[in-house]
Design a protein around this motif. Structure first.
Motif, PDB file in Angstrom:
ATOM      1  N   GLU A 172       0.838  -1.213   0.000  1.00 57.34           N
ATOM      2  CA  GLU A 172       0.000   0.000   0.000  1.00 57.34           C
ATOM      3  C   GLU A 172       0.866   1.254   0.000  1.00 57.34           C
ATOM      4  OE1 GLU A 172      -2.403  -0.513   3.447  1.00 57.34           O
ATOM      5  OE2 GLU A 172      -3.771  -1.973   2.498  1.00 57.34           O
ATOM      6  N   HIS A 173       1.968   1.195   0.757  1.00 60.23           N
ATOM      7  CA  HIS A 173       2.883   2.345   0.813  1.00 60.23           C
ATOM      8  C   HIS A 173       3.544   2.574  -0.546  1.00 60.23           C
ATOM      9  CE1 HIS A 173       6.848   4.263   1.805  1.00 60.23           C
ATOM     10  NE2 HIS A 173       6.028   5.061   2.477  1.00 60.23           N
ATOM     11  N   LEU A 174       3.908   1.469  -1.239  1.00 61.68           N
ATOM     12  CA  LEU A 174       4.505   1.598  -2.577  1.00 61.68           C
ATOM     13  C   LEU A 174       3.566   2.307  -3.545  1.00 61.68           C
ATOM     14  CD1 LEU A 174       6.408  -1.690  -3.565  1.00 61.68           C
ATOM     15  CD2 LEU A 174       7.362   0.572  -3.225  1.00 61.68           C
ATOM     16  N   GLU A 175       2.287   1.921  -3.510  1.00 59.19           N
ATOM     17  CA  GLU A 175       1.294   2.558  -4.390  1.00 59.19           C
ATOM     18  C   GLU A 175       1.190   4.053  -4.085  1.00 59.19           C
ATOM     19  OE1 GLU A 175       0.153   0.976  -6.819  1.00 59.19           O
ATOM     20  OE2 GLU A 175       0.627  -1.080  -6.226  1.00 59.19           O
ATOM     21  N   ASP A 220      13.676   5.644  -8.698  1.00 57.33           N
ATOM     22  CA  ASP A 220      14.184   4.335  -9.131  1.00 57.33           C
ATOM     23  C   ASP A 220      12.994   3.439  -9.483  1.00 57.33           C
ATOM     24  OD1 ASP A 220      15.511   1.990  -9.577  1.00 57.33           O
ATOM     25  OD2 ASP A 220      16.586   1.953  -7.667  1.00 57.33           O
ATOM     26  N   LYS A 221      12.507   3.592 -10.708  1.00 58.58           N
ATOM     27  CA  LYS A 221      11.274   2.914 -11.123  1.00 58.58           C
ATOM     28  C   LYS A 221      11.420   1.396 -11.181  1.00 58.58           C
ATOM     29  CE  LYS A 221       8.950   6.754 -11.637  1.00 58.58           C
ATOM     30  NZ  LYS A 221       7.931   7.109 -10.640  1.00 58.58           N
ATOM     31  N   ARG A 222      12.588   0.932 -11.625  1.00 63.69           N
ATOM     32  CA  ARG A 222      12.754  -0.521 -11.729  1.00 63.69           C
ATOM     33  C   ARG A 222      12.737  -1.166 -10.339  1.00 63.69           C
ATOM     34  NH1 ARG A 222      17.607  -3.298 -15.036  1.00 63.69           N
ATOM     35  NH2 ARG A 222      16.503  -2.303 -16.746  1.00 63.69           N
ATOM     36  N   ALA A 223      13.434  -0.545  -9.376  1.00 64.68           N
ATOM     37  CA  ALA A 223      13.439  -1.084  -8.009  1.00 64.68           C
ATOM     38  C   ALA A 223      12.021  -1.115  -7.458  1.00 64.68           C
ATOM     39  CB  ALA A 223      14.338  -0.234  -7.110  1.00 64.68           C
ATOM     40  N   LEU A 224      11.238  -0.092  -7.762  1.00 63.59           N
ATOM     41  CA  LEU A 224       9.854  -0.041  -7.287  1.00 63.59           C
ATOM     42  C   LEU A 224       9.033  -1.173  -7.905  1.00 63.59           C
ATOM     43  CD1 LEU A 224       7.657   2.920  -6.484  1.00 63.59           C
ATOM     44  CD2 LEU A 224       6.768   1.361  -8.210  1.00 63.59           C
ATOM     45  N   ARG A 225       9.193  -1.393  -9.226  1.00 65.89           N
ATOM     46  CA  ARG A 225       8.425  -2.452  -9.901  1.00 65.89           C
ATOM     47  C   ARG A 225       8.828  -3.835  -9.388  1.00 65.89           C
ATOM     48  NH1 ARG A 225       9.089   0.934 -14.487  1.00 65.89           N
ATOM     49  NH2 ARG A 225      10.749  -0.360 -15.351  1.00 65.89           N
ATOM     50  N   GLU A 226      10.147  -4.028  -9.159  1.00 66.29           N
ATOM     51  CA  GLU A 226      10.619  -5.311  -8.623  1.00 66.29           C
ATOM     52  C   GLU A 226      10.031  -5.573  -7.237  1.00 66.29           C
ATOM     53  OE1 GLU A 226      15.027  -5.721 -10.764  1.00 66.29           O
ATOM     54  OE2 GLU A 226      14.863  -4.938  -8.730  1.00 66.29           O
ATOM     55  N   LYS A 227      10.080  -4.542  -6.396  1.00 68.13           N
ATOM     56  CA  LYS A 227       9.573  -4.692  -5.033  1.00 68.13           C
ATOM     57  C   LYS A 227       8.060  -4.936  -5.029  1.00 68.13           C
ATOM     58  CE  LYS A 227      11.779  -4.631  -2.063  1.00 68.13           C
ATOM     59  NZ  LYS A 227      12.395  -5.833  -1.442  1.00 68.13           N
ATOM     60  N   ARG A 228       7.347  -4.242  -5.903  1.00 67.73           N
ATOM     61  CA  ARG A 228       5.892  -4.416  -5.963  1.00 67.73           C
ATOM     62  C   ARG A 228       5.534  -5.837  -6.395  1.00 67.73           C
ATOM     63  NH1 ARG A 228       2.972   0.241  -8.787  1.00 67.73           N
ATOM     64  NH2 ARG A 228       4.219  -0.427 -10.565  1.00 67.73           N
ATOM     65  N   ALA A 229       6.200  -6.331  -7.427  1.00 69.55           N
ATOM     66  CA  ALA A 229       5.920  -7.691  -7.902  1.00 69.55           C
ATOM     67  C   ALA A 229       6.258  -8.718  -6.818  1.00 69.55           C
ATOM     68  CB  ALA A 229       6.724  -7.976  -9.165  1.00 69.55           C
ATOM     69  N   GLU A 230       7.370  -8.489  -6.107  1.00 70.62           N
ATOM     70  CA  GLU A 230       7.782  -9.399  -5.041  1.00 70.62           C
ATOM     71  C   GLU A 230       6.753  -9.413  -3.902  1.00 70.62           C
ATOM     72  OE1 GLU A 230      11.286  -9.616  -1.684  1.00 70.62           O
ATOM     73  OE2 GLU A 230      11.738  -8.551  -3.558  1.00 70.62           O
ATOM     74  N   LEU A 231       6.268  -8.230  -3.507  1.00 69.87           N
ATOM     75  CA  LEU A 231       5.283  -8.143  -2.420  1.00 69.87           C
ATOM     76  C   LEU A 231       3.944  -8.756  -2.830  1.00 69.87           C
ATOM     77  CD1 LEU A 231       6.095  -4.522  -1.183  1.00 69.87           C
ATOM     78  CD2 LEU A 231       6.471  -6.634   0.104  1.00 69.87           C
ATOM     79  N   GLN A 232       3.541  -8.504  -4.085  1.00 71.00           N
ATOM     80  CA  GLN A 232       2.293  -9.095  -4.575  1.00 71.00           C
ATOM     81  C   GLN A 232       2.380 -10.614  -4.572  1.00 71.00           C
ATOM     82  OE1 GLN A 232       2.198  -7.036  -8.320  1.00 71.00           O
ATOM     83  NE2 GLN A 232       0.744  -5.476  -7.607  1.00 71.00           N
ATOM     84  N   SER A 233       3.560 -11.127  -4.924  1.00 74.06           N
ATOM     85  CA  SER A 233       3.772 -12.575  -4.919  1.00 74.06           C
ATOM     86  C   SER A 233       3.654 -13.137  -3.501  1.00 74.06           C
ATOM     87  CB  SER A 233       5.155 -12.884  -5.502  1.00 74.06           C
ATOM     88  OG  SER A 233       5.405 -14.255  -5.497  1.00 74.06           O
ATOM     89  N   LYS A 234       4.240 -12.437  -2.531  1.00 72.37           N
ATOM     90  CA  LYS A 234       4.178 -12.884  -1.129  1.00 72.37           C
ATOM     91  C   LYS A 234       2.759 -12.830  -0.577  1.00 72.37           C
ATOM     92  CE  LYS A 234       8.944 -11.705   0.146  1.00 72.37           C
ATOM     93  NZ  LYS A 234       9.813 -10.760   0.880  1.00 72.37           N
TER      94      LYS A 234
END
Length: 727
Positions: free
Chosen positions: A208-211, A219-233
């Motif tokens: 929610e904080h990322l959104e 750092d858009k790529r780091a944000l996208r990586e982290k978002r995908a990782e959190l969604q997976s978890k």
């Protein structure tokens, strides 16, 4: 204020100016000002301390320490004197003494921002995180409107393993922290905030904080990586899959993205290998240039599918002449079926290329180099299976085909090394080096092979071709922190029983790791200022395990072996092996050894008399000269076993699951007659591997040593009997 400390208005103003000159690094000017006060007030402690600090920064260390000590003695209750004394210790990396000085300084001025800030840096360096929290809290209480102090406290809580409190600190002052730095620094701070949420295990809150912060993060790529990782978890598979496909589109060469997609689709299980293969082939069709996907296709392919795919991959690579082909395909050798397929294919390629010039009987004509790289691959294949004679004949055929290819000679040298012909291997590697004198890698490889056969002088001459000309090659390699060289040369000297030189090299490795640890000090302020907080925390956690590196482990083991040899030598008086000698031969050998020792002593005395002058560098500073190049200090140590224990303690911390660690510990403890500790080392070996051949030998040695030392203290004997029952 004590009467001794109080200065007249004029001198008081000069003293304030002295403090400013130190902050601006105007050391010579500050020294003159200090002297002007000391002419009138020669016992003024704070001025003496400042003069010592200036002298220390002007490379007059001993004189500087003398002035600071006298300053402290003249004014024991001055926070300035104690602070300055702490700064000198800190500059010498003596962090424990510096911490004591800062503690004294804070007794007499507990609210001084400069002392508190310096103390916080020192506590971070020493990993005293609980005390760091207290210091950071004091700083914040002094300046509650200073945003960096809030961030410093948040980081302190995180390092102490309290990310929830770190987050509370950060969010409680979010508004004032918001205006820190530029967009990039603010972006880093937001991502740090997010990392705290994740570290707490609050994946939903982190997502929610990322959104919420997406538009402010640079750092858009780091944000996208982290978002995908959190969604997976969080089990949001569709959203996570969409995120990872976006990342693959941007960078199809990252294996981690493809593996994450396999996991999301439930294709990472053994029973789903066929489905995983289908998915990977479809993905590879979209991104045919991705080696990461191609490797995964080969990993999941089986039967005829693997045969067809590996056939294509091998032919393309051999046609192009890719030297690293074997390195990238040998991972499939663990599967016996895949291994058999690869072997059949490459041997078939050779036969067909020699007959018709193509990979298959009905295939197209290939360039002549295709046969060369096929022979190169087969030679490595045979070497991998220890079929050294076949490997040598195959690589020789490749050399006869193209006698100017460096890689062929390097591989021949490697095969000879595996055969145990180390001298021939070194000569062969030198032939390879001479084919390309501009290649630093082959130069280093050749030197390494030379060192393995104790050809030390030759190795140094070869390495000197690529080092600076104004300094000796060895010194330049030490300055560049070239670890492999110091380790290999250390072991070469160890084999030649030149223990001083060997220990000199191993202690250089120890110093390199000390320097790596010390170098982080500058980042305690830099990273806070630049707001690279995630990288900073990662650095500190990495530094805690920096000595896990195999280079350090090898050097530490070599140092212990050298110290053990010195201990045995000193225990034997002259260190001679007198077994099998008659009394006359023993007398003659001892006399010869004494003469050699006296001659070596005279040589060393002459060397000490002629100490080379330090050369001046282009910037005016003097280049330090090594006063003990042969390691005489280590060679003539009075306590070799105690010195060895310093390395043993490190090995026990960083390599507790290594049999070598406990075997070396056993050797030291046995010589020190520390029977219980020696026996515990053997028990550690038992826990790791009961079948280790050294265990039986060392157990027998232990029993004999204990028997020879009897009678023992009854309490010690009781413990030994209890532990022996566990062996």
């Amino acid at each position: 204020m004590p009467p001794k400390r109080e200065l007249p208005p004029k001198e008081s103003a000069i003293f304030k100016n002295i403090l400013k000159t130190y902050e601006h690094r105007q050391y010579k000017k500050g020294l003159k000002l200090a002297d002007s006060i000391l002419k009138k007030f020669p016992e003024h402690g704070e001025t003496m301390a400042m003069k010592g600090l200036f002298l220390n920064n002007l490379q007059k260390k001993e004189e500087g320490y003398d002035y600071v000590k006298r300053g402290v003695q003249n004014d024991l209750t001055s926070h300035i004197c104690w602070h300055v004394y702490g700064l000198l210790h800190r500059a010498d990396k003596n962090y424990a003494e510096a911490a004591k000085c800062y503690t004294h300084a804070l007794k007499y001025n507990k609210n001084d921002l400069h002392i508190l800030r310096d103390f916080a840096l020192l506590q971070t360096q020493m990993r005293q995180y609980d005390a760091l929290i207290e210091t950071r809290t004091q700083l914040l209480q002094q300046r509650p409107t200073n945003p960096p102090f809030w961030i410093g406290l948040a980081v302190a809580y995180q390092l102490a393993g309290k990310p929830d409190k770190a987050l509370n600190v950060l969010t409680s002052h979010e508004e004032s922290v918001k205006d820190i730095g530029n967009k990039i620094e603010h972006s880093e701070l937001l991502m740090y905030h997010n990392s705290l949420l994740e570290e707490m295990g609050d994946h939903k809150g982190a997502l929610e904080h990322l959104e919420k912060i997406e538009n402010e993060v640079m750092d858009k790529r780091a944000l996208r990586e982290k978002r995908a990782e959190l969604q997976s978890k969080l089990g949001q598979k569709d959203e996570a899959e969409k995120g990872y496909w976006g990342l693959v589109e941007e960078n199809p060469h990252d294996r981690a993205y493809i593996k994450a997609l396999l996991t999301l689709k439930g294709l990472d299980e053994e029973s789903k290998r066929a489905d995983a293969y289908r998915f990977l082939t479809e993905t590879y069709d979209k991104y045919p240039k991705s080696k990461a996907i191609e490797n995964l296709v080969l990993e999941y392919a089986e039967g005829d599918k693997f045969d067809l795919k590996i056939d294509t991959v091998l032919q393309n690579a051999l046609r192009k002449g890719i030297p690293s082909l074997f390195a990238s395909t040998k991972k499939y050798y663990s599967n016996s079926e895949k291994h058999a397929v690869i072997e059949k294919l490459v041997l078939g390629y050779r036969e067909s290329l020699e007959k018709s010039g193509s990979f298959t009987s009905d295939g197209q004509k290939e360039p002549p180099t295709a046969l060369l790289w096929t022979l190169y691959y087969i030679a490595q294949h045979y070497d991998y299976h220890s079929q050294h004679d076949k490997a040598i004949s195959t690589i020789q055929a490749a050399i006869n085909h193209s006698p100017t290819v460096v890689e062929l000679y390097m591989t021949k040298a490697r095969i000879l090394k595996h055969q145990g012909h180390l001298d021939k291997a070194a000569d062969q590697m030198n032939i390879a080096r001479e084919l390309d004198l501009q290649d630093r890698f082959i130069n280093s490889k050749c030197a390494k092979y030379m060192l393995r056969v104790n050809r030390i002088e030759e190795a140094e001459v070869i390495l000197a071709l690529f080092t600076r000309k104004d300094v000796p090659a060895v010194q330049d390699l030490v300055d560049m922190q070239c670890q492999w060289f110091n380790i290999e040369e250390g072991y070469a000297y160890l084999r030649q029983k030149e223990y001083g030189k060997a220990l000199k090299r191993f202690h250089i490795i120890e110093k390199i790791y000390d320097d790596i640890y010390d170098d982080q000090f500058d980042f305690h302020t830099y990273c806070m200022r630049k707001m690279t907080l995630r990288a900073y925390v990662s650095l500190l956690r990495y530094e805690d395990h920096v000595r896990d590196h195999h280079f350090y482990l090898r050097a530490a083991k070599g140092a212990v072996e050298a110290y053990l040899a010195l201990a045995d030598k000193s225990g034997n008086g002259d260190g001679l092996d007198e077994s099998g000698m008659t009394e006359a031969e023993k007398k003659k050998a001892r006399s010869k050894a004494r003469k050699a020792e006296l001659k070596a002593q005279k040589t060393n005395e002459k060397k000490e008399e002629v100490v080379p002058a330090a050369k001046k560098q282009p910037d005016g500073t003097k280049q330090p000269v090594d006063q003990d190049p042969n390691g005489e200090k280590y060679l003539h140590t009075k306590a070799p076993l105690e010195d060895a224990m310093q390395f043993i303690k490190q090995l026990q911390l960083v390599a507790p699951n290594s049999i070598d660690t406990h075997n070396l510990g056993f050797e030291v403890y046995l010589r020190q007659s520390q029977w219980v500790l020696a026996l515990r080392s053997l028990l550690k070996v038992t826990e790791i591997n009961k079948e280790d051949p050294s265990l039986k030998i060392n157990t027998e040695r232990f029993k004999k040593a204990v028997e020879a030392a009897s009678p023992l203290d009854p309490s010690i004997e009781k413990i030994i009997n209890l532990l022996m029952a566990k062996l």
